[in-house]
Design an enzyme around this catalytic site. Structure first.
Site, PDB file in Angstrom:
ATOM      1  N   ARG A 242     -23.415 -65.765 109.741  1.00 11.73           N
ATOM      2  CA  ARG A 242     -22.918 -64.461 110.161  1.00 11.73           C
ATOM      3  C   ARG A 242     -21.463 -64.626 110.587  1.00 11.73           C
ATOM      4  NH1 ARG A 242     -26.050 -62.716 107.534  1.00 11.73           N
ATOM      5  NH2 ARG A 242     -27.873 -61.399 107.920  1.00 11.73           N
ATOM      6  N   GLU A 271     -16.434 -57.680 108.556  1.00 12.29           N
ATOM      7  CA  GLU A 271     -16.352 -57.503 107.103  1.00 12.29           C
ATOM      8  C   GLU A 271     -16.763 -56.091 106.700  1.00 12.29           C
ATOM      9  OE1 GLU A 271     -20.213 -59.141 104.925  1.00 12.29           O
ATOM     10  OE2 GLU A 271     -19.378 -60.729 106.196  1.00 12.29           O
ATOM     11  N   HIS A 289     -19.335 -62.353 100.452  1.00  6.14           N
ATOM     12  CA  HIS A 289     -20.735 -62.251 100.897  1.00  6.14           C
ATOM     13  C   HIS A 289     -21.693 -62.295  99.699  1.00  6.14           C
ATOM     14  CE1 HIS A 289     -23.228 -60.729 104.549  1.00  6.14           C
ATOM     15  NE2 HIS A 289     -23.950 -61.531 103.786  1.00  6.14           N
TER      16      HIS A 289
END
Length: 323
Positions: A242, A271, A289
């Site tokens: 994370r 993000e 991601h």
């Protein structure tokens, strides 16, 4: 009898959307835009189930909306620190996630980032694309060895263990891990892994450090200026966990000052609005991601949500309930 109304906050693989539509009255996010707080509040008031993704934000302010119809949040993802679980419990909202099905794909991305950071892969790609490569020479873009190096894992759950297997069996890496209690002895024996009690004991020994801990208040900025200073100047940091586990400002400073050799990142604080200084760093490898982004994995994640919703609406035990 009317079908339960279900909202998907983002687009899912087409096969899973089709299955959802065959069972429920489903609303799709046709243009795939991130939903606002007001849109989520309206969804909670108008749908029986809402299916957020790991990049949505569901704080108490949203979950506490009046006149709620929704009874279950079918989260598309394993992590759930974007949902205020305490508020969900207080409101009587069931929350589920999708564990187990994204282990290998996320571990693959972690190894990809490790290799790219170690061997300056992204930097080399940019050099060739820019037409700036002048040809091979003995001292050009020298980098770090992976085979036989030491990998430290912060957290030792399914994904970390999968990465450890790839690293140990594939590259002969020495495995260290940080976990509150010892891991399964069979796993430890298989990987010849060594447990460290603290970051202070782990970080100075590692050539590569990969983060696999959950997000949230307890791990926020676990990697900060102090802990980065414990790493070797030749070490690389990998984050597929994370974004808020890492203090971005401290990491950028460490990379700028070459206090560590490099970083490979798939997740970021805030993000997709990442700190633009990352883009100026040759020693940062940046991915958008992609951890679980294979067709098979994302389909399996959607199937997991579907299983949880089926169990809830049929009154059975919910397999992946977290609240």
């Amino acid at each position: 009898m009317n079908k339960p109304k279900v909202l998907l906050s983002r687009r899912w693989p087409a096969s899973v959307e089709a299955k959802m539509q065959s069972l429920y009255d489903v609303t799709l996010n046709i243009d795939d835009h991130p939903l606002s707080a007001d849109e989520f509040k309206a969804a909670l008031q108008n749908y029986d189930a809402v299916c957020p993704s790991v990049c949505d934000s569901l704080p108490a302010e949203v979950l506490n909306v009046a006149n709620k119809r929704c009874k279950i949040l079918g989260n598309f993802g394993v992590g759930y620190n974007h949902i205020d679980i305490a508020a969900a419990k207080q409101q009587g909202l069931i929350v589920t996630n999708t564990p187990g099905v994204l282990t290998q794909s996320t571990a693959d991305i972690a190894m990809t980032l490790l290799l790219m950071s170690a061997r300056r892969g992204a930097e080399g790609d940019r050099l060739v694309r820019a037409g700036a490569w002048a040809g091979w020479c003995p001292t050009h873009m020298m980098s770090s060895d992976v085979t036989g190096a030491t990998l430290g894992l912060v957290g030792f759950g399914r994904i970390a263990q999968a990465m450890a297997r790839k690293a140990h069996h594939g590259f002969g890496m020495k495995i260290l891990y940080l976990k509150p209690s010892p891991a399964d002895p069979a796993v430890v024996d298989e990987l010849n892994a060594e447990r460290c009690d603290t970051l202070e004991a782990l970080l100075p020994r590692c050539d590569y450090v990969s983060l696999h801990c959950p997000g949230g208040n307890e791990t926020r900025h676990l990697i900060n200026e102090k802990t980065l200073n414990l790493m070797k100047p030749t070490a690389h940091l990998i984050n597929t966990a994370r974004g808020d586990v890492v203090d971005s400002k401290a990491l950028i400073k460490a990379l700028q000052e070459k206090r560590i050799a490099g970083a490979g990142l798939d997740v970021y604080e805030g993000e997709p609005n990442i700190d633009q200084r990352f883009l100026t760093l040759d020693n940062a490898t940046l991915l958008p991601h992609l951890g679980s982004a294979t067709i098979a994995t994302r389909t399996a994640m959607g199937e997991k949500v579907l299983e949880n919703l089926k169990a809830y609406f049929s009154g059975k035990d919910i397999p992946d309930r977290i609240a």
